[in-house]
Design a protein around this motif. Structure first.
Motif, PDB file in Angstrom:
ATOM      1  N   ASN A  53       0.816  -1.217   0.000  1.00 30.44           N
ATOM      2  CA  ASN A  53       0.000   0.000   0.000  1.00 30.44           C
ATOM      3  C   ASN A  53       0.849   1.266   0.000  1.00 30.44           C
ATOM      4  O   ASN A  53       0.316   2.369  -0.122  1.00 30.44           O
ATOM      5  CB  ASN A  53      -0.937   0.023   1.210  1.00 30.44           C
ATOM      6  CG  ASN A  53      -2.126  -0.900   1.027  1.00 30.44           C
ATOM      7  OD1 ASN A  53      -2.346  -1.434  -0.064  1.00 30.44           O
ATOM      8  ND2 ASN A  53      -2.903  -1.095   2.071  1.00 30.44           N
TER       9      ASN A  53
ATOM     10  N   SER B 197       2.937   3.535  -1.949  1.00 31.70           N
ATOM     11  CA  SER B 197       3.048   3.713  -3.403  1.00 31.70           C
ATOM     12  C   SER B 197       4.500   3.735  -3.894  1.00 31.70           C
ATOM     13  O   SER B 197       4.828   3.099  -4.907  1.00 31.70           O
ATOM     14  CB  SER B 197       2.341   5.002  -3.833  1.00 31.70           C
ATOM     15  OG  SER B 197       2.866   6.122  -3.133  1.00 31.70           O
TER      16      SER B 197
ATOM     17  N   LYS C  45      -6.273   1.098  -5.657  1.00 33.61           N
ATOM     18  CA  LYS C  45      -5.007   1.463  -6.299  1.00 33.61           C
ATOM     19  C   LYS C  45      -4.386   0.277  -7.036  1.00 33.61           C
ATOM     20  O   LYS C  45      -3.518   0.459  -7.893  1.00 33.61           O
ATOM     21  CB  LYS C  45      -4.024   1.996  -5.262  1.00 33.61           C
ATOM     22  CG  LYS C  45      -4.454   3.317  -4.629  1.00 33.61           C
ATOM     23  CD  LYS C  45      -3.433   3.784  -3.603  1.00 33.61           C
ATOM     24  CE  LYS C  45      -3.872   5.091  -2.965  1.00 33.61           C
ATOM     25  NZ  LYS C  45      -2.895   5.557  -1.936  1.00 33.61           N
ATOM     26  N   HIS C  46      -4.786  -0.925  -6.681  1.00 33.91           N
ATOM     27  CA  HIS C  46      -4.251  -2.120  -7.328  1.00 33.91           C
ATOM     28  C   HIS C  46      -5.383  -2.867  -8.034  1.00 33.91           C
ATOM     29  O   HIS C  46      -6.556  -2.686  -7.724  1.00 33.91           O
ATOM     30  CB  HIS C  46      -3.600  -3.042  -6.293  1.00 33.91           C
ATOM     31  CG  HIS C  46      -2.484  -2.389  -5.530  1.00 33.91           C
ATOM     32  ND1 HIS C  46      -1.353  -1.908  -6.133  1.00 33.91           N
ATOM     33  CD2 HIS C  46      -2.339  -2.124  -4.206  1.00 33.91           C
ATOM     34  CE1 HIS C  46      -0.555  -1.379  -5.227  1.00 33.91           C
ATOM     35  NE2 HIS C  46      -1.125  -1.494  -4.047  1.00 33.91           N
TER      36      HIS C  46
END
Length: 599
Positions: free
Chosen positions: A345, A347, A391-392
């Protein structure tokens, strides 16, 4: 007495259908104690539509100021901006009982996100005046929740004066917390620093000062914090270590690493080293030192702390994955799964990892799927949260997500409820549907009322820990079902040789987990038993994941915690050994819990 208890029970049941009857009791019952119970029960439902009815009741209850006090708090529990404004404008005619009700109400409104300059002015006024301790305490806690700098603008001298004239540490600590909202402010930061250096602050005040200065990003007081890393209290050391996160310059790493070797508190050491590694995640000196102390430690909790620290660098991805795949210890599985989620998580670290391992997203997706299919509650909990991270795109690497539904159906409720809820959220997220919390239909344990009747009113419990003994007096009248369940678990030696798995400085220590990582639960839940009593220092309460979903985990407050009032079941009060409670750390052992002179 029975009418009062019957009405009071509705505060825990919280059935809206009882509202009309409760208002009738509030208006007409001849017993003020029953009326107070009705006001408490109405407030517990927290419904905005009732605030106007409660406001209308205030003038009708002038003969019963003790009932008015309870109604004022209930207004805060149900408040919209209308209720909050009423509490600010309410004329108490100097009655400190009603003033206390006002501040309780304003504090409750603050918990709903409703604060105002008017409320701040009342809190400061009460702190200045000679008023009862409870009123001062609630005023201080209200001030401690202020986030709007404008409401305290130009009041720094006043706050400092209030702090210096106060004698009670818990009130002083909340005044310090309120000062944090004024930072950056040279006068405030200089004052807090002078207090930090004074050498005569209690541990509670030291922690409050460090946390206040932590929000002040314009200045760093690293030397002062280094001196606190070798203190007498583990909680002070932990909070001082947290201060370093994001404040160390890469040019300072070598000297700061040298200091790390003198820190003896494992949790503080891990937090401190995580701060160093975050500054330069590619620094092999810091990383190698962390790896060495991780490998040298024979304490599973210390190993977990060091592993979480190593999650600050992508260099440790392979190690974390190896632990996940090979460990058979639930504590290490929790720590390694949490570490993986922390790493992916982040980045910047994730981008570095992608450069080194282009297929890492697919690897992590498969790992998360395997963790969920393992059905270990902690592994499922962390994996489910990671899998829905927008985000993924982990789901793109999975043939289908049917395994989520299959595991949900296989989990045992209420024991696995935390993992179950996270899977539900993930399932809804991946399907593009809104998450709807399930109705609590968990199996409740049955209260043996004959057993309850045999429990003495002042029943004591002796908790023998690795730091010393703690004595707790049980509150059987306030929480009979909970006390009976706890006593039966004690007789079964359920808590013996478990640990304190959670410690939050200036708040709570928590134990009672059968796994040792906070994810242990029972096959049946205990009903919530809310009371109008307040969480003081040393109050013992039940941890909870929701109303009527309490299990066997319990906590002890190390400072008053008014935000827990009416929200968590309290069932005991520390009568001896509070100094032991304040020294407890994560991983400290509960050797034995026994009932003193019962049955």
């Amino acid at each position: 007495m029975y009418r009062k208890e019957a009405v009071h029970a509705l505060a825990s049941i919280q059935d809206v259908k009882a509202e009309e009857s409760l208002f009738e009791i509030l208006r007409k019952d001849p017993d003020p104690e029953v009326r107070k119970a009705a006001a408490f029960a109405i407030g517990q439902m927290g419904r905005v539509p009732t605030e106007r009815q409660l406001i209308v009741m205030i003038p009708k209850l002038e003969e019963y100021p003790e009932v008015q006090k309870e109604v004022l708090e209930a207004i805060g529990k149900c408040a919209s901006s209308i209720g909050e404004d009423f509490l600010v404008r309410y004329a108490s005619a100097g009655n400190t009982q009603l003033d206390y009700g006002r501040m309780r109400g304003l504090y409750r409104a603050a918990l709903r996100g409703l604060m105002s300059e008017g409320g701040v002015n009342w809190a400061i006024r009460y702190l200045k005046e000679e008023v009862p301790y409870d009123l001062k305490l609630m005023s201080a806690y209200y001030l401690g929740r202020v986030k709007a700098k404008a409401w305290l603008q130009n009041k720094e001298t006043q706050l400092i004066r209030l702090y210096l004239q106060e004698t009670e540490d818990v009130i002083k600590s909340n005044i310090i917390t309120s000062m944090a909202s004024l930072l950056p402010n040279q006068k405030v930061s200089d004052f807090l620093l002078s207090q930090l250096k004074s050498g005569h602050l209690s541990d509670e005040l030291l922690i409050a000062c460090i946390r206040a200065l932590e929000v002040y990003k314009e200045e760093s007081y690293l030397e002062e914090m280094l001196s606190l890393l070798k203190g007498q209290n583990p909680n002070v050391e932990v909070v001082a270590a947290e201060y370093f996160q994001g404040r160390i310059d890469s040019s300072q790493l070598e000297s700061f690493l040298g200091y790390a070797k003198s820190i003896t508190n494992a949790r503080a050491k891990a937090l401190y080293l995580r701060a160093l590694l975050t500054t330069d995640p590619s620094n092999t000196q810091v990383n190698d030192y962390l790896l060495a102390i991780y490998q040298e430690s024979n304490n599973i909790y210390e190993q977990g702390m060091y592993l979480r620290a190593m999650a600050a660098s992508s260099l440790n991805y392979e190690l974390i994955v190896k632990v996940i795949k090979e460990t058979t210890n639930p504590i290490m599985l929790s720590a390694s799964m949490e570490s993986l989620v922390m790493l992916v998580n982040h980045s910047t670290q994730y981008k570095r990892l992608l450069k080194r391992r282009p297929d890492v997203e697919k690897e992590v997706a498969i790992l998360l799927k395997e963790a969920i299919e393992s059905r270990d509650i902690a592994a499922v909990y962390f994996a489910a949260r990671a899998l829905r991270n927008p985000k993924h795109k982990y789901y793109k690497h999975l043939e289908n997500t049917d395994f989520i539904r299959q595991v949900m159906e296989a989990l045992q409720l209420p024991r696995d409820v935390e993992a179950y809820l996270e899977l539900q959220k993930t399932w809804a997220s991946l399907k593009g549907e809104p998450f709807q919390a399930p109705v609590n239909e968990y199996k409740q344990n049955t209260i043996d009322w004959q057993y309850v009747a045999e429990i003495p009113k002042q029943q004591r419990v002796i908790i023998t820990t690795s730091k010393g003994e703690v004595e707790v007096t049980l509150l059987v009248d306030e929480a009979p079902g909970t006390v009976a369940n706890i006593c039966q678990l004690i007789e079964e030696q359920f808590f013996d040789n478990t640990v304190f798995h959670r410690v939050v400085p200036n708040f709570v220590v928590q134990g009672g987990c059968s796994r040792g990582d906070g994810f242990g639960s029972m096959d049946e839940t205990t009903r919530s038993e809310f009371t109008a009593h307040t969480f003081e220092t040393g109050t013992v309460g039940l941890a909870s994941v929701g109303k009527d979903a309490e299990s066997a985990q319990w906590f002890i407050t190390t400072m008053p915690a008014p935000h827990l009032d009416g929200r968590y079941t309290m069932f005991g009060q520390v009568s001896k050994g509070l100094e032991v409670v304040r020294m407890l750390e994560i991983g400290d052992v509960i050797y034995e819990v026994r009932l003193a002179g019962f049955l």
